[in-house]
Design an enzyme around this catalytic site. Structure first.
Site, PDB file in Angstrom:
ATOM      1  N   GLU A 153       0.849  -1.191   0.000  1.00 32.98           N
ATOM      2  CA  GLU A 153       0.000   0.000   0.000  1.00 32.98           C
ATOM      3  C   GLU A 153       0.887   1.245   0.000  1.00 32.98           C
ATOM      4  O   GLU A 153       1.827   1.307   0.784  1.00 32.98           O
ATOM      5  CB  GLU A 153      -0.911   0.022   1.231  1.00 32.98           C
ATOM      6  CG  GLU A 153      -1.931   1.141   1.127  1.00 32.98           C
ATOM      7  CD  GLU A 153      -2.911   1.181   2.310  1.00 32.98           C
ATOM      8  OE1 GLU A 153      -2.807   0.323   3.208  1.00 32.98           O
ATOM      9  OE2 GLU A 153      -3.744   2.084   2.325  1.00 32.98           O
ATOM     10  N   GLU A 187      -2.143  -3.976   7.054  1.00 40.80           N
ATOM     11  CA  GLU A 187      -3.228  -4.934   7.236  1.00 40.80           C
ATOM     12  C   GLU A 187      -3.333  -6.001   6.152  1.00 40.80           C
ATOM     13  O   GLU A 187      -4.426  -6.539   5.936  1.00 40.80           O
ATOM     14  CB  GLU A 187      -4.545  -4.163   7.302  1.00 40.80           C
ATOM     15  CG  GLU A 187      -5.006  -3.511   5.971  1.00 40.80           C
ATOM     16  CD  GLU A 187      -4.642  -2.032   5.818  1.00 40.80           C
ATOM     17  OE1 GLU A 187      -3.667  -1.600   6.454  1.00 40.80           O
ATOM     18  OE2 GLU A 187      -5.327  -1.325   5.056  1.00 40.80           O
ATOM     19  N   ASN A 188      -2.249  -6.349   5.458  1.00 44.38           N
ATOM     20  CA  ASN A 188      -2.315  -7.357   4.398  1.00 44.38           C
ATOM     21  C   ASN A 188      -3.190  -8.540   4.813  1.00 44.38           C
ATOM     22  O   ASN A 188      -3.109  -9.019   5.934  1.00 44.38           O
ATOM     23  CB  ASN A 188      -0.914  -7.896   4.094  1.00 44.38           C
ATOM     24  CG  ASN A 188       0.124  -6.797   4.069  1.00 44.38           C
ATOM     25  OD1 ASN A 188       0.052  -5.914   3.243  1.00 44.38           O
ATOM     26  ND2 ASN A 188       1.057  -6.837   5.014  1.00 44.38           N
ATOM     27  N   GLU A 206      -5.240  -2.940  12.780  1.00 46.12           N
ATOM     28  CA  GLU A 206      -4.963  -3.786  11.609  1.00 46.12           C
ATOM     29  C   GLU A 206      -5.941  -4.956  11.562  1.00 46.12           C
ATOM     30  O   GLU A 206      -6.398  -5.360  10.493  1.00 46.12           O
ATOM     31  CB  GLU A 206      -3.518  -4.282  11.604  1.00 46.12           C
ATOM     32  CG  GLU A 206      -2.455  -3.202  11.741  1.00 46.12           C
ATOM     33  CD  GLU A 206      -2.601  -2.010  10.800  1.00 46.12           C
ATOM     34  OE1 GLU A 206      -3.153  -2.174   9.696  1.00 46.12           O
ATOM     35  OE2 GLU A 206      -2.184  -0.895  11.188  1.00 46.12           O
ATOM     36  N   HIS A 248      -9.237  -3.836  10.169  1.00 50.74           N
ATOM     37  CA  HIS A 248      -9.199  -3.629   8.718  1.00 50.74           C
ATOM     38  C   HIS A 248      -9.659  -4.874   7.956  1.00 50.74           C
ATOM     39  O   HIS A 248     -10.057  -4.767   6.797  1.00 50.74           O
ATOM     40  CB  HIS A 248      -7.775  -3.304   8.261  1.00 50.74           C
ATOM     41  CG  HIS A 248      -7.456  -1.841   8.176  1.00 50.74           C
ATOM     42  ND1 HIS A 248      -8.312  -0.921   7.629  1.00 50.74           N
ATOM     43  CD2 HIS A 248      -6.332  -1.144   8.535  1.00 50.74           C
ATOM     44  CE1 HIS A 248      -7.740   0.293   7.665  1.00 50.74           C
ATOM     45  NE2 HIS A 248      -6.546   0.181   8.212  1.00 50.74           N
ATOM     46  N   GLU A 274      -9.758   4.129   6.448  1.00 52.69           N
ATOM     47  CA  GLU A 274      -8.912   4.597   7.563  1.00 52.69           C
ATOM     48  C   GLU A 274      -9.717   5.341   8.630  1.00 52.69           C
ATOM     49  O   GLU A 274      -9.538   5.109   9.820  1.00 52.69           O
ATOM     50  CB  GLU A 274      -7.757   5.448   7.042  1.00 52.69           C
ATOM     51  CG  GLU A 274      -6.760   4.680   6.165  1.00 52.69           C
ATOM     52  CD  GLU A 274      -6.197   3.429   6.828  1.00 52.69           C
ATOM     53  OE1 GLU A 274      -6.334   3.252   8.054  1.00 52.69           O
ATOM     54  OE2 GLU A 274      -5.620   2.594   6.085  1.00 52.69           O
TER      55      GLU A 274
END
Ligand code: B3K
Ligand code: ZN
Length: 882
Positions: free
Chosen positions: A127, A270-271, A304, A307, A326
């Protein structure tokens, strides 16, 4: 990567992608020097898009293309074109498989975007637009695909191989090599792709979801950190439970992985299923991490995790919608932390951050709406406005709807948009449909930059018992935009009687008797009046309780009103805010007249707050903390750097002189001999104790220095140790040098603790701080290549030490200019962040303005500047509209 006068991207130019990608198969041959990436993409034309010229344009940067094939046929160079940031294929069919093979160089990647090396690990950060540094792709969030990832690597160097999704098998390939396969069943945009390879220690736990599914939780850290994971793991499980209870959200994969890395540009990422974290937000032991570190870990781990639904399952259509994920996710983590800890203290901390970081941003050359409409480099828009003001906008909607309707609205949002890439309108529409409310006017909050000012006046009609409050709102439009008209502002108000009790807020239109306490007024016009009836005496208004909207309130309180609210307001936030306003007023008065007396009433109120044993120690510490120098500067037309410093130090001296014995008693009473706990109560006690110690150290007398040195030597926990070290360093001399030396020798091998050693020196009030910081640049443990280390030294000095950074001779500015130019070719994101310390340059006296401007001009004149730094420098100078 470097270019001058880069183009601006506009929201109004958004078009749906011409092509979609349904499936992605990636194969990595991992090595630090050169990694080979093979990608196989199942692609088709997007039926919803307007047909363009037929070309397929894939994003790619710094990729060495080895081969490209379409439906199995290798393409000759005549059938494609390579540009510095793209691969262009002419005349592709409506549906096809595209295969590419590229080489990339993780070890040479100092920007920490794409695939890079951190210590001995390989990891990724995609990101916002880092995936294009890994392979050719449609690198935009509205292209969502299912991924399979195969990692091949040396088994000795990279025994652990991780990617998104669920594990799908491993193989020993012989010759010291092995392979791992991962499958992610959920479609995702490529910015959520991640891989990690390395020799990592695994901490395993498990979580049973509300519906009874078992999830394996794993934290991966470098082996020496194996004993610093408990708090992060506990926080993760609490966040998972909280999201089930508060939002009905369950986790969706078989595994949840978190990896802590030492080199990271921001807090964490936050993958999907594989969060990559700055080690700072994972690792904690009482002797290495402060209370603030413990709280930060809890918040970021939760953020995270949250998310996964607000960002991953439902993502952003384009980067202008960044606050969709966000703002909402920050609101969620703030509420989680409030539930885990102390709600009022959390709200105070969040508003402090908003006022310290977002308000100045919103009043300066980099101001932008929560949903920006133009950018040069999207990485410059991960801002306090998009995050923190964005969270306030969600908070206001939650408040306008009330808890039940807000829950219905979020349920609707999750049900309706799961698996989609959506816009802020889509979110707000769910709020409207679930509640039946019209939020058309509220949408202006997302489009209008600038902090609204609310001017409040009142009248009292003694004969009729009518109290009238009139609100006038005004937003100075920022960034060359016209005003969009008045905003819809929820203002929570209370009225206090002479004994400090809440009165009922009854208007002539009310049919039922309203309850005493807080009433939520909804302003929609430039000017609105409310007539409160049935009152016996003129009340004292308590305005904007709980900080119900991100605005500045102007009401002409007398000092006595503020003292009264400080003592009696039923709203904890407003008790604190009254104290801040009072202290701010006194400090600004003393900037103008350095000899002005400190009113006895102020000292008495401070004494009461300090010694009120019934009040929560954490709140007492908040009340007794004077507004920061930066905050005071924001209140002045021309920032008087030295005057503010003198006034604030002077008031601290006066408080010490008047309350020495009380401070000493509070210090003694809050010493905690027991083992460390990161509970709200224990954190509050330490905060109050260290606040008292701070005042006691104000004139650096021997007795205080001995007390402080004793706290340092006792080494009970890092909170107490670093508080003592910072105070000793401010006083200086032999005790400071001895403590710095002891600390260094004790912690030289622990990078996160060593960061604190750099930071206390950079934050020091002492006049020779810049010289010390410059010397520390040459310290063997200093490196520009580690963002945490850089922030600890350069970042702390330039952003948190106003009196030394803004030295009249401009040495601080030159220092920053040098660092930005040195850093830009290595890591543009961090260079651009650092440069923002100059954003408020126009607020200073002409001499300082000239010195700051000279640095900005020197930077913007450089030919080969990153987009990141170019955008910030040129906008700060006012050469381009923000
Ligand atoms: N989404 C990331 C931030 C990415 C920043 C890219 N420059 C972390 C977060 O907000 O959770
Ligand atoms: Zn986030």
């Amino acid at each position: 990567m470097y270019r001058n006068r880069p183009p601006t991207i506009h929201l109004k130019d958004y078009r749906p992608p011409e092509f979609l990608i349904d499936r992605v198969e990636l194969r990595f041959e991992l090595a630090a020097e050169t990694t080979r990436v093979e990608a196989s993409l199942e692609m088709r034309r997007n039926p919803a898009a307007v047909r363009g010229d037929g070309d397929l344009r894939l994003d790619g940067e710094q990729l060495e293309l080895e081969q490209v094939a379409l439906d199995g046929r290798p393409l000759p160079p005549a059938e494609y074109r390579i540009e510095p940031e793209a691969l262009i294929l002419h005349h592709v069919p409506d549906r096809f498989r595209l295969e590419t093979r590229v080489r990339i160089h993780p070890q040479r990647n100092t920007a920490l975007e794409g695939l890079y090396q951190s210590g001995a690990l390989l990891c990724t950060q995609c990101e916002a637009e880092g995936f294009r540094r890994i392979t050719y792709f449609l690198d935009r969030p509205d292209v969502m695909a299912r991924y399979t990832t195969t990692l091949v690597a040396d088994k000795g160097r990279y025994p652990v191989l991780l990617a998104n999704g669920n594990p799908a098998g491993t193989e020993d390939l012989g010759g010291g090599r092995h392979l791992a396969r991962w499958e992610d069943p959920f479609p995702k945009p490529c910015y959520l792709f991640a891989l990690v390879a390395g020799d990592l220690h695994e901490v395993a736990d498990r979580f049973t979801t509300a519906s009874g599914r078992e999830v394996a939780l794993r934290l991966y850290v470098e082996p020496e950190n194996h004993d610093k994971c408990d708090h992060a793991m506990r926080s993760l499980k609490q966040a998972m439970r909280w999201d089930e209870e508060r939002y009905g959200r369950e986790y969706d994969l078989e595994v949840y992985l978190i990896v802590a890395v030492s080199h990271f540009n921001m807090g964490a990422m936050e993958n999907k299923g594989l969060n990559v974290f700055n080690a700072k937000y994972v690792l904690a032991r009482p002797d290495t991490a402060t209370d603030q570190d413990f709280l930060g870990i809890e918040a970021v781990i939760a953020h995270e995790y949250f998310h996964n639904w607000t960002g991953n399952r439902i993502t952003c259509r384009d980067w202008f919608q960044l606050s969709l994920k966000e703002g909402f996710t920050v609101f969620r983590d703030q509420e989680f932390s409030a539930d885990m800890g102390a709600r009022d203290v959390k709200r105070i901390a969040d508003v402090r951050t908003l006022r310290a970081r977002q308000f100045p941003e919103d009043a300066g050359p980099l101001a932008h709406p929560v949903r920006p409409d133009a950018y040069i480099e999207i990485n410059n828009f991960y801002t306090a406005t998009v995050y923190e003001k964005g969270a306030e906008l969600v908070r206001m909607q939650a408040r306008l709807l009330g808890p039940e309707a807000f829950r219905r609205a979020t349920d609707l949002y999750f049900a309706r948009h799961d698996g989609q890439a959506v816009t802020i309108e889509d979110f707000v529409r769910c709020m409207e449909e679930a509640s039946g409310r019209d939020l058309t006017q509220f949408m202006r909050w997302y489009a209008q930059a600038g902090t609204p000012e609310l001017t409040v006046t009142d009248t009292w009609d003694a004969a009729g018992g009518v109290y009238t409050l009139t609100f006038r709102q005004r937003t100075v439009p920022r960034a060359n935009r016209a005003s969009l008209g008045p905003l819809h502002i929820p203002v929570a108000v209370g009225l206090l009687d002479a004994d400090g009790r809440d009165l009922p807020l009854r208007t002539a239109d009310d049919t039922a008797e309203p309850p005493s306490g807080t009433r939520l007024l909804e302003l929609r016009r430039d000017e609105t009046s409310y007539r409160f009836v049935g009152l016996r005496a003129r009340p004292v208004p308590s305005l904007l309780r709980g900080f119900s909207a991100p605005v500045k309130v102007r009401y002409d309180y007398s000092d006595d009103d503020l003292l009264f609210l400080m003592a009696h307001d039923s709203d904890g936030f407003n008790r604190w805010d009254a104290a801040q306003t009072l202290a701010q007023r006194l400090l600004l008065r003393r900037v103008a007249e350095p000899e002005a007396q400190v009113p006895a009433g102020f000292i008495a109120a401070f004494r009461r707050a300090l010694t009120d044993a019934d009040a929560d120690p954490a709140l007492r510490a908040e009340v007794l903390t004077l507004p920061s120098e930066a905050h005071l500067g924001e209140q002045m037309a021309v920032v008087d750097v030295d005057g503010i410093h003198r006034a604030r130090e002077g008031l601290r001296h006066a408080i010490l002189a008047a309350l020495r014995s009380e401070l000493r008693a509070v210090y003694e009473a809050h010493r905690d001999p027991g083992p460390y706990a990161s509970t709200p109560a224990a954190i509050g006690r330490r905060a109050l104790k260290n606040l008292a110690l701070g005042y006691l150290m104000q004139d650096g007398d021997q007795e205080a220095v001995d007390l402080c040195a004793a706290q340092f030597d006792a080494g009970a926990n890092m909170t107490d140790v670093i508080a003592a070290l910072g105070l000793l360093v401010d006083v200086g001399g032999a005790p400071a040098e001895r403590a710095l030396d002891t600390f260094y020798r004790r912690w030289a091998a622990d990078p996160l603790v060593l960061d604190k050693w750099f930071a206390v020196q950079a934050a020091s009030k002492r006049p020779d701080t810049l010289a010390r910081v410059e010397a520390l640049l040459g310290h063997e443990a200093f490196t520009l290549r580690n963002p945490n280390r850089l922030r600890s030294l350069v970042g702390v000095f330039c952003s948190l030490n106003p009196v030394r950074f803004h030295a009249a001779d401009g040495a601080g500015y030159r220092f920053l200019g040098d660092r930005v130019l040195e850093l830009d070719p290595l890591n543009p994101q961090i260079a651009s962040r650092m440069l923002q310390a100059l954003a408020r340059w126009r607020r200073y006296d002409p001499a300082r303005q000239a010195l700051m401007r000279a640095q900005l001009e020197r930077i913007v004149a450089v030919e080969e500047l990153s987009k990141d730094v170019y955008e910030v420098a040129s906008k700060t100078l006012g050469e381009r509209p923000a």
